[in-house]
Design a protein around this motif. Structure first.
Motif, PDB file in Angstrom:
ATOM      1  N   MET A  29       0.805  -1.212   0.000  1.00 52.61           N
ATOM      2  CA  MET A  29       0.000   0.000   0.000  1.00 52.61           C
ATOM      3  C   MET A  29       0.845   1.271   0.000  1.00 52.61           C
ATOM      4  N   PRO A  30       1.802   1.417   0.921  1.00 54.31           N
ATOM      5  CA  PRO A  30       2.585   2.652   0.878  1.00 54.31           C
ATOM      6  C   PRO A  30       3.345   2.793  -0.440  1.00 54.31           C
ATOM      7  N   GLY A  31       3.783   1.688  -1.013  1.00 56.27           N
ATOM      8  CA  GLY A  31       4.484   1.753  -2.284  1.00 56.27           C
ATOM      9  C   GLY A  31       3.578   2.223  -3.409  1.00 56.27           C
ATOM     10  N   LEU A  32       2.334   1.782  -3.405  1.00 54.59           N
ATOM     11  CA  LEU A  32       1.393   2.181  -4.442  1.00 54.59           C
ATOM     12  C   LEU A  32       1.051   3.662  -4.309  1.00 54.59           C
ATOM     13  N   THR A  33       0.830   4.113  -3.095  1.00 53.86           N
ATOM     14  CA  THR A  33       0.553   5.527  -2.864  1.00 53.86           C
ATOM     15  C   THR A  33       1.773   6.371  -3.233  1.00 53.86           C
ATOM     16  N   TRP A  84      -9.213  11.897  -4.639  1.00 55.03           N
ATOM     17  CA  TRP A  84      -9.342  13.223  -5.242  1.00 55.03           C
ATOM     18  C   TRP A  84      -8.352  13.393  -6.393  1.00 55.03           C
ATOM     19  N   GLY A  85      -7.135  12.957  -6.170  1.00 48.50           N
ATOM     20  CA  GLY A  85      -6.130  13.023  -7.231  1.00 48.50           C
ATOM     21  C   GLY A  85      -6.540  12.200  -8.441  1.00 48.50           C
ATOM     22  N   GLY A  86      -7.138  11.038  -8.190  1.00 44.58           N
ATOM     23  CA  GLY A  86      -7.586  10.184  -9.285  1.00 44.58           C
ATOM     24  C   GLY A  86      -8.700  10.815 -10.099  1.00 44.58           C
ATOM     25  N   ILE A  87      -9.638  11.437  -9.424  1.00 41.46           N
ATOM     26  CA  ILE A  87     -10.744  12.091 -10.128  1.00 41.46           C
ATOM     27  C   ILE A  87     -10.218  13.251 -10.970  1.00 41.46           C
ATOM     28  N   TRP A  88      -9.341  14.069 -10.393  1.00 38.78           N
ATOM     29  CA  TRP A  88      -8.774  15.201 -11.127  1.00 38.78           C
ATOM     30  C   TRP A  88      -7.937  14.719 -12.309  1.00 38.78           C
ATOM     31  N   ALA A  89      -7.126  13.686 -12.092  1.00 34.28           N
ATOM     32  CA  ALA A  89      -6.284  13.151 -13.175  1.00 34.28           C
ATOM     33  C   ALA A  89      -7.147  12.587 -14.308  1.00 34.28           C
ATOM     34  N   LEU A  90      -8.261  11.945 -13.966  1.00 35.31           N
ATOM     35  CA  LEU A  90      -9.154  11.413 -14.997  1.00 35.31           C
ATOM     36  C   LEU A  90      -9.779  12.549 -15.819  1.00 35.31           C
ATOM     37  N   MET A  91     -10.180  13.616 -15.133  1.00 33.99           N
ATOM     38  CA  MET A  91     -10.738  14.761 -15.859  1.00 33.99           C
ATOM     39  C   MET A  91      -9.683  15.385 -16.773  1.00 33.99           C
ATOM     40  N   ALA A 145      -4.519   8.511 -12.928  1.00 37.02           N
ATOM     41  CA  ALA A 145      -5.864   8.281 -12.397  1.00 37.02           C
ATOM     42  C   ALA A 145      -6.015   6.835 -11.918  1.00 37.02           C
ATOM     43  N   PHE A 146      -5.589   5.878 -12.732  1.00 37.69           N
ATOM     44  CA  PHE A 146      -5.698   4.473 -12.335  1.00 37.69           C
ATOM     45  C   PHE A 146      -4.864   4.173 -11.097  1.00 37.69           C
ATOM     46  N   LEU A 147      -3.654   4.689 -11.037  1.00 40.00           N
ATOM     47  CA  LEU A 147      -2.823   4.469  -9.846  1.00 40.00           C
ATOM     48  C   LEU A 147      -3.488   5.038  -8.597  1.00 40.00           C
ATOM     49  N   CYS A 148      -4.028   6.242  -8.719  1.00 37.86           N
ATOM     50  CA  CYS A 148      -4.702   6.855  -7.567  1.00 37.86           C
ATOM     51  C   CYS A 148      -5.931   6.052  -7.149  1.00 37.86           C
ATOM     52  N   PHE A 149      -6.707   5.579  -8.122  1.00 43.60           N
ATOM     53  CA  PHE A 149      -7.899   4.795  -7.779  1.00 43.60           C
ATOM     54  C   PHE A 149      -7.513   3.480  -7.118  1.00 43.60           C
ATOM     55  N   PHE A 150      -6.469   2.821  -7.613  1.00 39.29           N
ATOM     56  CA  PHE A 150      -6.023   1.569  -6.991  1.00 39.29           C
ATOM     57  C   PHE A 150      -5.476   1.827  -5.594  1.00 39.29           C
ATOM     58  N   ALA A 151      -4.731   2.891  -5.415  1.00 39.58           N
ATOM     59  CA  ALA A 151      -4.200   3.217  -4.085  1.00 39.58           C
ATOM     60  C   ALA A 151      -5.335   3.544  -3.121  1.00 39.58           C
ATOM     61  N   ALA A 152      -6.338   4.265  -3.597  1.00 42.56           N
ATOM     62  CA  ALA A 152      -7.486   4.611  -2.736  1.00 42.56           C
ATOM     63  C   ALA A 152      -8.263   3.359  -2.354  1.00 42.56           C
ATOM     64  N   ALA A 153      -8.450   2.453  -3.305  1.00 45.57           N
ATOM     65  CA  ALA A 153      -9.187   1.223  -3.022  1.00 45.57           C
ATOM     66  C   ALA A 153      -8.405   0.319  -2.073  1.00 45.57           C
TER      67      ALA A 153
END
Length: 157
Positions: A29-33, A84-91, A145-153
């Motif tokens: 987890m810390p590595g993904l974040t 939040w980072g994932g949503i912004w990156a996707l936009m 965006a995908f990295l942020c979503f996976f880290a959030a999940a």
């Protein structure tokens, strides 16, 4: 008798009750974040570089300011909260993909072909570079965006 009443040392002390180990997050987890944050910084810097290219080649202050705001906002959001980072990156990825399509279609129009405008070769090169910049920013923002979503999940309860 002493031993059975608990007044003396017991040859076999009772084993402590099995305690549940505290729940630990997997080490990934810390590595993904961290990876999402690193890529967020890279993506933000690439956005600023793209805006700088627009400013240098066309004198576009709007490109420089907008890209700086978008890049800094991405970095702040990625470090604040993965989702939040994932949503912004996707936009941002969607916006850059739309701009890529616009520049791709503009390059196919006859009015932008070399020889029809003064300094048309330079303009064609600038449009090709801008198209490639938009494609790269789309890719990096979508990956972010995908990295942020996976880290959030992965870190959500």
């Amino acid at each position: 008798l002493k031993r059975s009443l608990g007044r003396g040392p017991s040859p076999n002390p009772p084993e402590p009750a099995a305690r549940a180990a505290p729940a630990e997050l997997p080490r990934a987890m810390p590595g993904l974040t961290g990876l999402a944050q690193f890529l967020g910084v890279v993506d933000g810097l690439l956005m600023v570089a793209g805006g700088t290219y627009g400013f240098v080649t066309k004198g576009s202050k709007v490109s420089l300011i907008a890209s700086s705001v978008c890049g800094v906002a991405l970095v702040i959001l990625v470090f604040a909260k993965d989702l939040w980072g994932g949503i912004w990156a996707l936009m941002l990825a969607l916006m850059f993909a739309q701009k890529y399509v616009k520049f791709r279609d503009a390059a196919a129009e006859p009015s932008t072909q070399p020889g029809l405008l003064p300094d048309a070769a330079a303009e064609t090169r600038i449009q090709a570079n801008t198209k490639n910049i938009m494609l790269a920013l789309s890719f990096f923002s979508l990956l972010e965006a995908f990295l942020c979503f996976f880290a959030a999940a992965a870190t959500s309860p």
